[in-house]
Scaffold this active site. Structure first.
Site, PDB file in Angstrom:
ATOM      1  N   VAL A  29       0.846  -1.201   0.000  1.00  0.00           N
ATOM      2  CA  VAL A  29       0.000   0.000   0.000  1.00  0.00           C
ATOM      3  C   VAL A  29       0.880   1.250   0.000  1.00  0.00           C
ATOM      4  CG1 VAL A  29      -1.679   1.346   1.350  1.00  0.00           C
ATOM      5  CG2 VAL A  29      -2.029  -1.113   1.008  1.00  0.00           C
ATOM      6  N   ALA A  32       2.370   1.705  -3.481  1.00  0.00           N
ATOM      7  CA  ALA A  32       1.366   2.163  -4.443  1.00  0.00           C
ATOM      8  C   ALA A  32       0.917   3.595  -4.158  1.00  0.00           C
ATOM      9  CB  ALA A  32       0.157   1.227  -4.429  1.00  0.00           C
ATOM     10  N   GLU A  33       0.812   3.931  -2.883  1.00  0.00           N
ATOM     11  CA  GLU A  33       0.292   5.249  -2.507  1.00  0.00           C
ATOM     12  C   GLU A  33       1.315   6.371  -2.684  1.00  0.00           C
ATOM     13  OE1 GLU A  33      -2.662   6.308  -1.708  1.00  0.00           O
ATOM     14  OE2 GLU A  33      -3.732   4.429  -1.493  1.00  0.00           O
ATOM     15  N   SER A  34       2.544   6.161  -2.208  1.00  0.00           N
ATOM     16  CA  SER A  34       3.497   7.274  -2.148  1.00  0.00           C
ATOM     17  C   SER A  34       4.886   6.934  -2.685  1.00  0.00           C
ATOM     18  CB  SER A  34       3.655   7.750  -0.703  1.00  0.00           C
ATOM     19  OG  SER A  34       4.328   6.753   0.059  1.00  0.00           O
ATOM     20  N   TYR A 119      -5.336   0.268  -9.224  1.00  0.00           N
ATOM     21  CA  TYR A 119      -4.759   0.364  -7.884  1.00  0.00           C
ATOM     22  C   TYR A 119      -4.723  -1.015  -7.213  1.00  0.00           C
ATOM     23  CZ  TYR A 119      -4.364   1.606  -2.938  1.00  0.00           C
ATOM     24  OH  TYR A 119      -3.985   1.677  -1.621  1.00  0.00           O
TER      25      TYR A 119
END
Length: 144
Positions: A29, A32-34, A119
């Site tokens: 996560v 993928a997020e940052s 995502y």
């Protein structure tokens, strides 16, 4: 031979143990997020490693979204709530993390948003990669 500790590993392991969320999923996560940037800010205003929206961070009681330890703790706590809400279904929890729980409820599953489908695929791919890496680093035992 000493294996270097990956960035924010201690925060991830601590949150993984505290909230019973697989470390490989947390790492996926964050990636993928940052991309592991603790100062990341999305176009929509999500902040930090796990890209918490300011309203979500406030609701979770996190006062500094750019502090890697607090952001990881808040993000994993939020992910745990989503996993609980969707009875352990990782794909639905990720859909809710990405698009919002209301859309998962509205569509009775993963909402028909292209970005959300991309995502989920991305996080699941990263998760599998982290599982393999972590198994190697830990001599076959999983770290989560």
């Amino acid at each position: 031979k000493q294996v270097p500790v990956p960035p924010y590993h201690q925060h991830i392991i601590k949150a993984s143990r505290a909230y019973q969320v697989e470390a490989a999923l947390i790492k996926a996560v964050i990636m993928a997020e940052s991309g592991y940037n603790p100062k990341a800010i999305s176009r929509k205003g999500a902040q930090g490693l796990m890209q918490l929206m300011p309203s979500t961070a406030k609701w979770l009681g996190e006062h500094d979204a750019f502090d890697p330890a607090l952001n990881t703790d808040g993000g994993v706590r939020y992910l745990r709530r989503l996993l609980d809400r969707f009875e352990g279904d990782v794909q639905l929890a990720l859909a809710a993390y990405n698009a919002g729980s209301r859309y998962v409820r509205k569509y009775g599953g993963v909402p028909p948003f292209k970005a959300t489908h991309i995502y989920i695929k991305k996080v699941m791919k990263y998760r599998n990669n982290y599982r393999k890496k972590m198994a190697v680093v830990d001599g076959g035992r999983t770290l989560s």
